[in-house]
Design a protein around this motif. Structure first.
Motif, PDB file in Angstrom:
ATOM      1  N   UNK A  66       3.543   2.193  22.330  1.00 19.31           N
ATOM      2  CA  UNK A  66       2.305   1.480  22.035  1.00 19.31           C
ATOM      3  C   UNK A  66       2.374   0.842  20.663  1.00 19.31           C
ATOM      4  N   UNK A  67       1.416   1.199  19.822  1.00 25.04           N
ATOM      5  CA  UNK A  67       1.314   0.564  18.512  1.00 25.04           C
ATOM      6  C   UNK A  67       2.446   0.982  17.571  1.00 25.04           C
ATOM      7  N   UNK A  68       3.053   2.134  17.842  1.00 26.88           N
ATOM      8  CA  UNK A  68       4.219   2.546  17.052  1.00 26.88           C
ATOM      9  C   UNK A  68       3.903   3.042  15.655  1.00 26.88           C
ATOM     10  N   UNK A  82      -6.463  -2.887   8.772  1.00 25.34           N
ATOM     11  CA  UNK A  82      -6.713  -3.032   7.341  1.00 25.34           C
ATOM     12  C   UNK A  82      -6.169  -1.824   6.568  1.00 25.34           C
ATOM     13  N   UNK A  83      -6.506  -0.634   7.015  1.00 21.48           N
ATOM     14  CA  UNK A  83      -6.086   0.585   6.316  1.00 21.48           C
ATOM     15  C   UNK A  83      -4.574   0.711   6.260  1.00 21.48           C
ATOM     16  N   UNK A  84      -3.928   0.397   7.361  1.00 20.91           N
ATOM     17  CA  UNK A  84      -2.484   0.609   7.435  1.00 20.91           C
ATOM     18  C   UNK A  84      -1.698  -0.610   6.986  1.00 20.91           C
ATOM     19  N   UNK A  85      -2.438  -1.675   6.599  1.00 20.37           N
ATOM     20  CA  UNK A  85      -1.780  -2.858   6.072  1.00 20.37           C
ATOM     21  C   UNK A  85      -0.772  -3.389   7.109  1.00 20.37           C
ATOM     22  N   UNK A  86      -1.225  -3.471   8.366  1.00 19.06           N
ATOM     23  CA  UNK A  86      -0.333  -3.916   9.448  1.00 19.06           C
ATOM     24  C   UNK A  86      -0.218  -5.434   9.432  1.00 19.06           C
ATOM     25  N   UNK A  87       0.941  -5.898   9.858  1.00 21.31           N
ATOM     26  CA  UNK A  87       1.189  -7.337   9.848  1.00 21.31           C
ATOM     27  C   UNK A  87       1.436  -7.817  11.266  1.00 21.31           C
ATOM     28  N   UNK A  88       1.181  -9.084  11.498  1.00 20.66           N
ATOM     29  CA  UNK A  88       1.469  -9.701  12.793  1.00 20.66           C
ATOM     30  C   UNK A  88       0.749  -9.022  13.944  1.00 20.66           C
ATOM     31  N   UNK A  89      -0.426  -8.503  13.675  1.00 24.59           N
ATOM     32  CA  UNK A  89      -1.149  -7.875  14.764  1.00 24.59           C
ATOM     33  C   UNK A  89      -2.648  -8.143  14.617  1.00 24.59           C
ATOM     34  N   UNK A 141       0.929   7.110   8.786  1.00 21.38           N
ATOM     35  CA  UNK A 141      -0.229   6.355   9.280  1.00 21.38           C
ATOM     36  C   UNK A 141      -1.316   7.310   9.756  1.00 21.38           C
ATOM     37  N   UNK A 150       5.610 -10.620  17.640  1.00 19.92           N
ATOM     38  CA  UNK A 150       5.284  -9.208  17.775  1.00 19.92           C
ATOM     39  C   UNK A 150       6.136  -8.522  18.833  1.00 19.92           C
ATOM     40  N   UNK A 200       0.844  -1.192   0.000  1.00 25.65           N
ATOM     41  CA  UNK A 200       0.000   0.000   0.000  1.00 25.65           C
ATOM     42  C   UNK A 200       0.873   1.233   0.000  1.00 25.65           C
ATOM     43  N   UNK A 201       1.974   1.169   0.760  1.00 24.93           N
ATOM     44  CA  UNK A 201       2.969   2.219   0.684  1.00 24.93           C
ATOM     45  C   UNK A 201       4.328   1.572   0.524  1.00 24.93           C
ATOM     46  N   UNK A 259      -3.255   8.516   6.930  1.00 25.13           N
ATOM     47  CA  UNK A 259      -4.123   7.453   6.419  1.00 25.13           C
ATOM     48  C   UNK A 259      -5.344   7.259   7.311  1.00 25.13           C
ATOM     49  N   UNK A 262      -4.503  -7.445  20.117  1.00 24.24           N
ATOM     50  CA  UNK A 262      -3.175  -6.988  20.519  1.00 24.24           C
ATOM     51  C   UNK A 262      -3.154  -5.484  20.785  1.00 24.24           C
ATOM     52  N   UNK A 314       3.299   5.875  12.597  1.00 24.02           N
ATOM     53  CA  UNK A 314       4.065   7.072  12.244  1.00 24.02           C
ATOM     54  C   UNK A 314       3.163   8.137  11.615  1.00 24.02           C
TER      55      UNK A 314
END
Lengths: 564, 86
Positions: free
Chosen positions: B36-38, B14-21, B43, A402, A378-379, B46, B25, B40
């Motif tokens: 926390x979630x970290x 979904x929006x940030x296309x995060x992985x392993x979470x 993000x 994680x 996406x980015x 977005x 969590x 940037x």
């Protein structure tokens, strides 16, 4: 023809009046001079020294800059103020200007300085006004000195190209701590006597309301922001006030350029350059082809044998500079950009050395060996493949992926800006070296292609001779939920049969061709994010596998698969 | 965890296309950015766009205000609830 004020004599040359706007008030030349005098009074600086300057407010930053110049000092401008950046700088500068923010000015000194006001020192053209930092290919930040002559020469080239809109207030989404922002939202406006906003804005909603405050404005931004414009805002309200949009740090997508131009009814001017060279080329995109970059006035361009761009201009310290970008010339001074040839990449317009990312992550006692790469999802983002140390493996087993990532990120964020931190991690026992002992980029890349999820998560399994019982969690991301049915996903029956056969063959070790189904019953649907049991039994003499999906809700489905 | 909180978490992942979470969590009152979630600054942009698309929320042009709303899942939930109430 240049009407620009010389930066080396700016305090004397600029007339009284408003020079900038904070969020809710204006900053006059007199306000600025008071701050310059404050810094002159508190800084224990001596001619020839380098001092580090970091401040979020552009007017205050400017006051520090001007005070340093009056003291005959070079301003070192770091891109951020993270602890590691400060530590590195500490070795190179006499001090940090902001460390003296709370110092009090003795009354008699203040009075003395008041008298001196309006009688400012003019600096020499070859005075090293600025020292800026950028990621070098080795990873160590590289210092670049800029004299007043170089800066004036770059500004003159910009002014020759775009002499318009001196009345427009500069609104910006970029920081002046980076060279692009420093030139476009601060130094060029200063030289033109153009007013600028002292704050950096983040959201397009902010830009909209700031724009409404002024008769006319110019927006200084980047592809990161222009590519995320909120189109639901009624931009036509503010569009008549927008004179132009500037974008730099990375090439802007044509789609984004055209959209912003249409929303703001203003030209979107893109700048190509680097901290080493300053601005060297520009373009305004249009349909339907990629518009080539054009050299700025006074900039000569050529290329090396390997198609690397070579810049020759007065604004460069050595007159010529070889870029790390490949180019393809379409006419004299006009070119298309290719890729970079070193390990430096740009992520959201920020330069980062992948080698440096690897070096820093390998400092961690958890990491044996690491390879950083850029992936485009996406980015565009940094990803990392790593072999863990023994402690790393234990941490992974104990805390999970994680938590391990978080620990590593914590280490990395001392060194890198947040947008440069890896967003995806793969921990491997061995890097995918090929037969030649090389690490092919595409085999690293494929590790980050998300696999379509086709199987349940096995929570537990018990297997005896001819029977198996599996506890399966049904992930919502299963591809079989796609369109089955829209807004009301349930697990298709055929998938349940397929899973039964797959796990039967895997766990109960039989062979034979699928022949037919018997007594199949689907009694209750299976929803995403539920947990179900799958009981399997293989009847050797009949060549039949019976299966049953059940949960605390009862039996979901059952039947027999016959093999021949 | 209320439905709205869960919905926001799913939207963020979904929006940030995060992985392993997983939604679980993400702690409701933990900071979304830096610790926390970290997340940037990109993000944040977005999330701003996603709030607009999904809930029709316009951010007020006041960065201070926006920063507060973006502090945590709970703060985002309050923002969404307050705009629904209007």
């Amino acid at each position: 023809m240049s009407t620009l004020l010389p930066l080396s004599d700016w305090l004397n040359a600029v007339p009284q009046g408003v020079i900038a706007y904070t969020a809710n008030r204006s900053v006059s030349k007199a306000d600025l001079e008071r701050r310059v005098i404050f810094w002159l009074s508190v800084l224990p600086a001596e001619r020839g020294q380098h001092w580090a300057v970091y401040h979020q407010d552009s007017a205050e930053f400017l006051a520090m800059l001007l005070a340093l110049w009056q003291l005959g000092c070079t301003a070192s401008v770091p891109g951020d103020d993270r602890p590691v950046t400060r530590e590195r700088l500490r070795l190179k500068v006499t001090g940090f200007v902001t460390d003296f923010s709370d110092h009090l000015v003795p009354d008699e000194l203040a009075q003395l300085n008041e008298i001196e006001r309006g009688n400012w020192l003019t600096l020499a053209d070859d005075f090293p006004a600025l020292e800026i930092y950028t990621s070098g290919s080795t990873g160590e930040p590289k210092a670049i000195l800029k004299t007043f002559a170089q800066l004036d020469s770059e500004l003159a080239a910009l002014e020759a190209l775009w002499p318009d809109d001196h009345e427009a207030v500069v609104i910006s989404t970029v920081t002046h701590q980076h060279f692009y922002g420093l030139i476009f939202r601060l130094l060029w406006p200063l030289a033109r006597g153009q007013r600028f906003e002292t704050e950096q804005w983040q959201y397009t909603e902010d830009l909209f309301s700031r724009g409404l405050r002024y008769q006319s404005f110019t927006l200084v931004s980047t592809p990161s922001h222009l590519g995320r414009f909120n189109t639901s805002i009624n931009w036509s309200e503010v569009a008549p006030r927008c004179c132009s949009v500037l974008s730099s740090a990375a090439p802007l997508k044509r789609r984004d350029s055209l959209l912003v131009a249409q929303l703001l009814k203003a030209p979107v001017r893109e700048i190509y350059g680097s901290s080493e060279t300053g601005a060297i080329a520009w373009r305004v995109q249009s349909e339907p082809y990629d518009v080539a970059w054009q050299a700025l006035p006074g900039v000569q361009l050529s290329q090396t044998e390997n198609s690397l761009l070579v810049v020759t201009a007065d604004q460069l310290s050595d007159r010529t500079f070889e870029m790390s970008d490949r180019v393809e010339f379409v006419a004299d001074g006009m070119f298309h950009l290719g890729e970079r040839i070193d390990s430096i990449v740009k992520v959201e317009g920020k330069r980062v050395s992948l080698t440096e990312v690897e070096r820093v992550v390998q400092q961690s006692h958890l990491i044996e060996n690491a390879k950083a790469l850029i992936i485009s999802r996406k980015r565009v983002e940094v990803a990392l493949v790593a072999e863990l140390t023994e402690i790393g493996r234990q941490t992974l087993a104990l805390l999970g992926k994680r938590k391990l990532q978080q620990q590593l990120k914590q280490h990395l964020q001392n060194f890198f800006e947040p947008v440069l931190l890896p967003r995806r991690w793969r921990f491997v026992t061995q890097m995918p070296y090929n037969a030649q002992g090389k690490l092919p980029m595409d085999s690293l890349q494929t590790m980050f292609v998300t696999q379509a999820i086709k199987w349940p998560e096995l929570v537990s399994q018990t297997v005896t001779d001819k029977q198996a019982n599996l506890v399966c969690r049904i992930p919502a991301e299963l591809i079989y939920f796609d369109g089955h049915f829209a807004g009301n996903p349930i697990l298709p029956g055929i998938v349940q049969v397929h899973w039964a056969e797959h796990y039967g063959r895997q766990l109960l070790n039989f062979i034979g061709q699928f022949d037919r189904l018997e007594v199949i019953k689907f009694q209750q649907v299976i929803f995403p994010e539920t947990t179900v049991n799958l009981a399997l039994e293989y009847h050797q003499e009949k060549g039949k596998l019976s299966f049953r999906f059940y949960s605390d809700k009862g039996v979901h489905s059952s039947g027999r698969i016959c093999f021949s | 965890m209320s439905n709205l909180q869960l919905e926001i978490k799913q939207m963020i992942i979904e929006t940030l296309d995060l992985e392993d979470i997983e939604p679980n969590d993400i702690v409701d009152d933990e900071p979304l950015f830096v610790e926390g979630l970290g997340l940037d600054s990109i993000d944040a942009l977005e999330i701003g766009l996603a709030l607009q698309k999904r809930y029709g929320i316009k951010l007020k042009a006041d960065s201070e205000d926006t920063r507060e709303h973006f502090a945590s899942i709970n703060a985002l939930a309050v923002l969404i609830e307050s705009q629904r109430a209007i």
